[in-house]
Write a protein that holds these residues in place. Structure first.
Motif, PDB file in Angstrom:
ATOM      1  N   VAL A 181      19.734   6.448  34.047  1.00  0.00           N
ATOM      2  CA  VAL A 181      20.810   7.330  33.079  1.00  0.00           C
ATOM      3  C   VAL A 181      21.086   6.266  32.247  1.00  0.00           C
ATOM      4  O   VAL A 181      21.246   4.886  32.411  1.00  0.00           O
ATOM      5  CB  VAL A 181      22.180   7.468  33.758  1.00  0.00           C
ATOM      6  CG1 VAL A 181      23.244   7.763  32.936  1.00  0.00           C
ATOM      7  CG2 VAL A 181      21.888   8.466  35.164  1.00  0.00           C
ATOM      8  N   GLY A 182      20.919   6.481  30.892  1.00  0.00           N
ATOM      9  CA  GLY A 182      21.049   5.499  29.522  1.00  0.00           C
ATOM     10  C   GLY A 182      22.511   4.984  29.580  1.00  0.00           C
ATOM     11  O   GLY A 182      23.388   5.317  30.000  1.00  0.00           O
ATOM     12  N   GLN A 185      28.617   1.832  27.835  1.00  0.00           N
ATOM     13  CA  GLN A 185      29.030   3.273  28.015  1.00  0.00           C
ATOM     14  C   GLN A 185      28.081   3.973  28.851  1.00  0.00           C
ATOM     15  O   GLN A 185      26.952   3.960  28.420  1.00  0.00           O
ATOM     16  CB  GLN A 185      29.717   4.228  26.892  1.00  0.00           C
ATOM     17  CG  GLN A 185      30.759   3.217  25.934  1.00  0.00           C
ATOM     18  CD  GLN A 185      32.134   3.308  26.761  1.00  0.00           C
ATOM     19  OE1 GLN A 185      32.377   4.233  27.601  1.00  0.00           O
ATOM     20  NE2 GLN A 185      32.759   2.039  26.896  1.00  0.00           N
ATOM     21  N   ILE A 186      28.569   4.770  29.746  1.00  0.00           N
ATOM     22  CA  ILE A 186      27.647   5.798  30.522  1.00  0.00           C
ATOM     23  C   ILE A 186      28.269   7.266  30.224  1.00  0.00           C
ATOM     24  O   ILE A 186      29.225   7.532  30.365  1.00  0.00           O
ATOM     25  CB  ILE A 186      27.796   5.658  32.099  1.00  0.00           C
ATOM     26  CG1 ILE A 186      27.374   4.062  32.406  1.00  0.00           C
ATOM     27  CG2 ILE A 186      26.573   6.568  32.830  1.00  0.00           C
ATOM     28  CD1 ILE A 186      27.692   3.688  33.906  1.00  0.00           C
ATOM     29  N   THR A 222      19.953  -0.089  27.836  1.00  0.00           N
ATOM     30  CA  THR A 222      19.180   0.610  27.105  1.00  0.00           C
ATOM     31  C   THR A 222      19.369   2.242  27.311  1.00  0.00           C
ATOM     32  O   THR A 222      19.905   2.319  28.393  1.00  0.00           O
ATOM     33  CB  THR A 222      17.776   0.429  27.466  1.00  0.00           C
ATOM     34  OG1 THR A 222      16.973   1.201  26.681  1.00  0.00           O
ATOM     35  CG2 THR A 222      17.533   0.758  28.991  1.00  0.00           C
ATOM     36  N   THR A 223      19.510   2.859  26.040  1.00  0.00           N
ATOM     37  CA  THR A 223      19.514   4.382  26.057  1.00  0.00           C
ATOM     38  C   THR A 223      18.238   4.964  26.147  1.00  0.00           C
ATOM     39  O   THR A 223      17.967   6.261  26.726  1.00  0.00           O
ATOM     40  CB  THR A 223      20.125   4.742  25.006  1.00  0.00           C
ATOM     41  OG1 THR A 223      19.415   4.540  23.924  1.00  0.00           O
ATOM     42  CG2 THR A 223      21.703   4.195  24.664  1.00  0.00           C
ATOM     43  N   ALA A 224      17.151   4.416  26.244  1.00  0.00           N
ATOM     44  CA  ALA A 224      15.770   4.791  26.288  1.00  0.00           C
ATOM     45  C   ALA A 224      15.077   4.763  27.532  1.00  0.00           C
ATOM     46  O   ALA A 224      14.287   3.746  27.788  1.00  0.00           O
ATOM     47  CB  ALA A 224      14.804   4.073  25.200  1.00  0.00           C
ATOM     48  N   ALA A 225      15.559   5.525  28.695  1.00  0.00           N
ATOM     49  CA  ALA A 225      15.198   5.585  29.945  1.00  0.00           C
ATOM     50  C   ALA A 225      13.753   5.714  29.873  1.00  0.00           C
ATOM     51  O   ALA A 225      13.298   6.789  29.448  1.00  0.00           O
ATOM     52  CB  ALA A 225      16.021   6.461  30.998  1.00  0.00           C
ATOM     53  N   GLY A 226      13.068   5.080  30.537  1.00  0.00           N
ATOM     54  CA  GLY A 226      11.707   5.350  30.694  1.00  0.00           C
ATOM     55  C   GLY A 226      10.835   4.689  29.747  1.00  0.00           C
ATOM     56  O   GLY A 226       9.479   4.698  29.735  1.00  0.00           O
ATOM     57  N   ALA A 227      11.379   3.935  28.653  1.00  0.00           N
ATOM     58  CA  ALA A 227      10.575   3.234  27.758  1.00  0.00           C
ATOM     59  C   ALA A 227       9.779   2.215  28.349  1.00  0.00           C
ATOM     60  O   ALA A 227      10.190   1.558  29.455  1.00  0.00           O
ATOM     61  CB  ALA A 227      11.531   2.816  26.654  1.00  0.00           C
ATOM     62  N   GLU A 228       8.767   1.628  27.655  1.00  0.00           N
ATOM     63  CA  GLU A 228       7.867   0.543  28.471  1.00  0.00           C
ATOM     64  C   GLU A 228       8.824  -0.840  28.525  1.00  0.00           C
ATOM     65  O   GLU A 228       9.672  -1.013  27.262  1.00  0.00           O
ATOM     66  CB  GLU A 228       6.784   0.313  27.503  1.00  0.00           C
ATOM     67  CG  GLU A 228       5.829  -0.672  28.038  1.00  0.00           C
ATOM     68  CD  GLU A 228       4.542  -0.983  27.190  1.00  0.00           C
ATOM     69  OE1 GLU A 228       4.321  -0.273  26.281  1.00  0.00           O
ATOM     70  OE2 GLU A 228       3.839  -1.829  27.637  1.00  0.00           O
ATOM     71  N   LEU A 229       8.376  -1.523  29.557  1.00  0.00           N
ATOM     72  CA  LEU A 229       9.451  -2.776  29.914  1.00  0.00           C
ATOM     73  C   LEU A 229       8.497  -3.859  29.626  1.00  0.00           C
ATOM     74  O   LEU A 229       7.325  -3.851  30.153  1.00  0.00           O
ATOM     75  CB  LEU A 229       9.762  -2.646  31.393  1.00  0.00           C
ATOM     76  CG  LEU A 229      10.900  -3.825  31.427  1.00  0.00           C
ATOM     77  CD1 LEU A 229      12.103  -3.683  30.875  1.00  0.00           C
ATOM     78  CD2 LEU A 229      11.019  -4.024  33.050  1.00  0.00           C
ATOM     79  N   THR A 230       8.766  -4.754  28.833  1.00  0.00           N
ATOM     80  CA  THR A 230       7.989  -6.058  28.515  1.00  0.00           C
ATOM     81  C   THR A 230       8.939  -7.267  28.675  1.00  0.00           C
ATOM     82  O   THR A 230       9.841  -7.206  27.789  1.00  0.00           O
ATOM     83  CB  THR A 230       7.429  -5.872  27.139  1.00  0.00           C
ATOM     84  OG1 THR A 230       6.652  -4.590  27.018  1.00  0.00           O
ATOM     85  CG2 THR A 230       6.437  -7.180  26.910  1.00  0.00           C
ATOM     86  N   THR A 231       8.586  -8.159  29.574  1.00  0.00           N
ATOM     87  CA  THR A 231       9.536  -9.384  29.739  1.00  0.00           C
ATOM     88  C   THR A 231      11.006  -8.878  29.641  1.00  0.00           C
ATOM     89  O   THR A 231      11.777  -9.624  29.171  1.00  0.00           O
ATOM     90  CB  THR A 231       9.309 -10.421  28.742  1.00  0.00           C
ATOM     91  OG1 THR A 231       9.370  -9.993  27.427  1.00  0.00           O
ATOM     92  CG2 THR A 231       7.671 -10.776  28.857  1.00  0.00           C
ATOM     93  N   GLY A 232      11.344  -7.860  30.557  1.00  0.00           N
ATOM     94  CA  GLY A 232      12.756  -7.607  30.570  1.00  0.00           C
ATOM     95  C   GLY A 232      13.565  -6.759  29.393  1.00  0.00           C
ATOM     96  O   GLY A 232      14.380  -6.322  29.331  1.00  0.00           O
ATOM     97  N   LYS A 233      12.654  -6.636  28.291  1.00  0.00           N
ATOM     98  CA  LYS A 233      13.107  -5.715  27.310  1.00  0.00           C
ATOM     99  C   LYS A 233      12.647  -4.300  27.301  1.00  0.00           C
ATOM    100  O   LYS A 233      11.448  -4.072  27.607  1.00  0.00           O
ATOM    101  CB  LYS A 233      12.771  -6.269  26.078  1.00  0.00           C
ATOM    102  CG  LYS A 233      13.651  -7.512  25.683  1.00  0.00           C
ATOM    103  CD  LYS A 233      13.205  -8.103  24.027  1.00  0.00           C
ATOM    104  CE  LYS A 233      14.027  -9.309  23.825  1.00  0.00           C
ATOM    105  NZ  LYS A 233      13.766  -9.956  22.477  1.00  0.00           N
ATOM    106  N   VAL A 234      13.449  -3.381  26.935  1.00  0.00           N
ATOM    107  CA  VAL A 234      12.826  -1.843  26.848  1.00  0.00           C
ATOM    108  C   VAL A 234      12.922  -1.276  25.545  1.00  0.00           C
ATOM    109  O   VAL A 234      13.658  -1.906  24.487  1.00  0.00           O
ATOM    110  CB  VAL A 234      13.784  -1.325  27.794  1.00  0.00           C
ATOM    111  CG1 VAL A 234      13.475   0.431  27.523  1.00  0.00           C
ATOM    112  CG2 VAL A 234      13.858  -1.603  29.225  1.00  0.00           C
TER     113      VAL A 234
END
Length: 538
Positions: A313-314, A323-324, A526-538
């Motif tokens: 959930v973003g 905020q959710i 992040t609001t971009a659930a499922g985006a690629e994760l690189t060193t802790g960033k989405v």
């Protein structure tokens, strides 16, 4: 098992149920790869003279004597590596160790980073770390948050927490039975249990055959805050008519906890806790083949994969607080509850992901690191003092380096600190030259090198017989560019000293704290659930 590595640790149990669960698993797993030597907590508290946080200035004045007493304590138990699992003592153990130059390596976990209390601790600990110490970060996002505070954390050891268990056999048989939802953890505003109740109310309007169990203890900054949040949740339950469909179990452990996991269909975790780093119950869920619906927050995104063993959930942190959207969460949960084949596939994926958290995957690397650092420390002690009080021999020289402050070590090759830009945000927008490491306007300001400014002054203080720790510990953070990032030196704690941070209370309400900590942990959301994760960033 027999092991040449002996590690002292503080015996006893943590106060909170969730902390006990993690610590018992961790200590048990570590004990399979090292000889653990329990030190009674009363011994350490007696050594500290009670709670040192009540008078950090008084402790600093007695730090050398405390260090000598610490050396005697470690000699008594025959350890030169100490797992500091009594977290309030960590800065004081480091301070005493350094002042008396005790040949002791400390090892501890970054359980939390972004909470007010812990952020103050990490800022105070930064000047006290030595090369022989090991700080374990369970997630990349936690490590990035530490680097947003100080480059002293560049050598943090990255490894997940582990769980000693075999895949369990859940009791999910009838496809048309009442679905069971489980929320496991502390009950506090940062955990957003109130948002979870909003979502659950919306879900029941379309899917009434569902029950929610909320397991955990109420926690908070003050008793008043705990009481207020309990009242808020009780009012939500009554307003929504959820008395028969929501059960608050209180804190659970053992067979009661296992029974809740065994019967659950989905685990829910809506935390936006700034102190969140790992989400241990997400790993427990894997052991039970339990799909997860959780926020795309901090280390959660590194533990579960959106669309495989979890649905994310973003989290929108464009305003003062994260905020959710309950409507988004409700729609995603309904999609799971109505799709039994999808739930079945996610159970398989959850169990398949358990292996990477097994002790045999995590502990050998950690034990090897601790053993290597202890071997260097022992080699230095065996060599004895050389000319002018220095350690003799090549390994002994390495041992001396292991006892030097990280912030006083030159970067490889050039003797300057290499900037690492990460775009750390401030309350007013991006901070010019900000970075997770040192930026161009920090240790190398005005064309200087890492050997100039406060770092050199601290080194000079040590050479003249006044330990550097004392000087740095009483210097405002803004005046220590070699130790702290630009975001810290221009932020809310800039005028404070490491000593004053340890002495200050940490009762800032969540709504007031979140904008203050955002420059260091904005990457948690992040609001971009499922985006690629690189060193802790989405």
């Amino acid at each position: 098992m027999s092991s040449p590595l002996r590690i002292g640790y503080i015996g006893g149990q943590a106060g909170r149920v969730n902390e006990r669960a993690i610590d018992s698993e961790w200590v048990g797993a570590l004990g399979e790869y090292a000889e653990l030597v329990p030190i009674p907590p009363l011994k350490l508290m007696k050594w500290a003279g009670g709670d040192p946080s009540r008078d950090p200035t008084g402790f600093l004045a007695k730090a050398e004597a405390k260090g000598q007493a610490l050396a005697e304590l470690c000699a008594h138990y025959g350890v030169s590596t100490l797992y500091a699992n009594l977290t309030p003592l960590i800065p004081y153990l480091l301070l005493a160790r350094n002042r008396a130059e005790v040949p002791l390596n400390l090892f501890f976990l970054a359980h939390s980073v972004g909470s007010e209390w812990w952020m103050k601790q990490w800022l105070a600990i930064a000047p006290l770390l030595r090369e022989g110490d090991t700080l374990l970060c369970a997630t990349d996002t936690a490590r990035e948050a530490l680097l947003a505070l100080s480059p002293a954390y560049a050598e943090a050891f990255r490894a997940p927490l582990c769980i000693r268990t075999e895949p369990a056999r859940p009791l999910r048989t009838e496809a048309n039975r009442v679905k069971q939802l489980l929320c496991m953890g502390r009950l506090e505003d940062v955990k957003n249990v109130h948002v979870l109740l909003d979502m659950f109310h919306a879900v029941r309007a379309f899917y009434p055959d569902v029950h929610l169990s909320v397991a955990g203890e109420y926690t908070g900054r003050t008793p008043e805050q705990i009481t207020a949040y309990r009242s808020l949740l009780e009012e939500r339950v009554e307003a929504y008519g959820l008395q028969e469909s929501v059960t608050f179990t209180g804190p659970v452990s053992g067979e009661v906890k296992d029974a809740l996991f065994r019967s659950a269909d989905v685990l829910l975790n809506f935390s936006t806790d700034p102190g969140e780093t790992f989400g241990y119950n997400l790993i427990e869920a894997k052991a039970w083949g339990l799909p997860v619906l959780c926020t795309a927050w901090d280390g959660f995104r590194e533990l579960v994969e959106d669309g495989r063993d979890a649905v994310l959930v973003g989290v929108d942190w464009s305003g003062p607080c994260p905020q959710i959207d309950p409507a988004e969460a409700a729609a995603k949960l309904l999609g799971l509850l109505r799709d039994e084949p999808r739930l079945a596939a996610m159970r398989v994926e959850a169990l398949a992901g358990l292996g990477r958290y097994a002790p045999e995957q995590v502990m050998p690397q950690l034990a090897a690191r601790l053993a290597e650092r202890e071997a260097v420390l022992r080699a230095g002690r065996a060599a004895g003092p050389g000319p002018q009080g220095t350690l003799a021999g090549g390994l002994a020289d390495a041992a001396a380096v292991f006892q030097r402050p990280l912030a006083l070590l030159p970067a490889a090759g050039t003797g300057t600190v290499t900037p690492s830009q990460t775009g750390v945000l401030t309350a007013a927008g991006p901070a010019e030259g900000s970075g997770a490491g040192l930026g161009p306007d920090s240790a190398v300001e005005a064309g200087g090198t890492a050997d100039s400014g406060p770092a050199a002054a601290a080194a000079g203080a040590r050479a003249s017989g006044h330990p550097a720790d004392t000087a740095v510990f009483q210097q405002p953070l803004a005046g220590s560019p070699a130790l702290y990032t630009p975001a810290v030196r221009s932020g809310v704690f800039a005028s404070q000293t490491p000593l004053s941070l340890l002495a200050s209370a940490s009762h800032t309400p969540y709504e007031a704290w979140m904008p203050l900590c955002r420059p260091y942990i904005a990457h948690f959301a992040t609001t971009a659930a499922g985006a690629e994760l690189t060193t802790g960033k989405v």
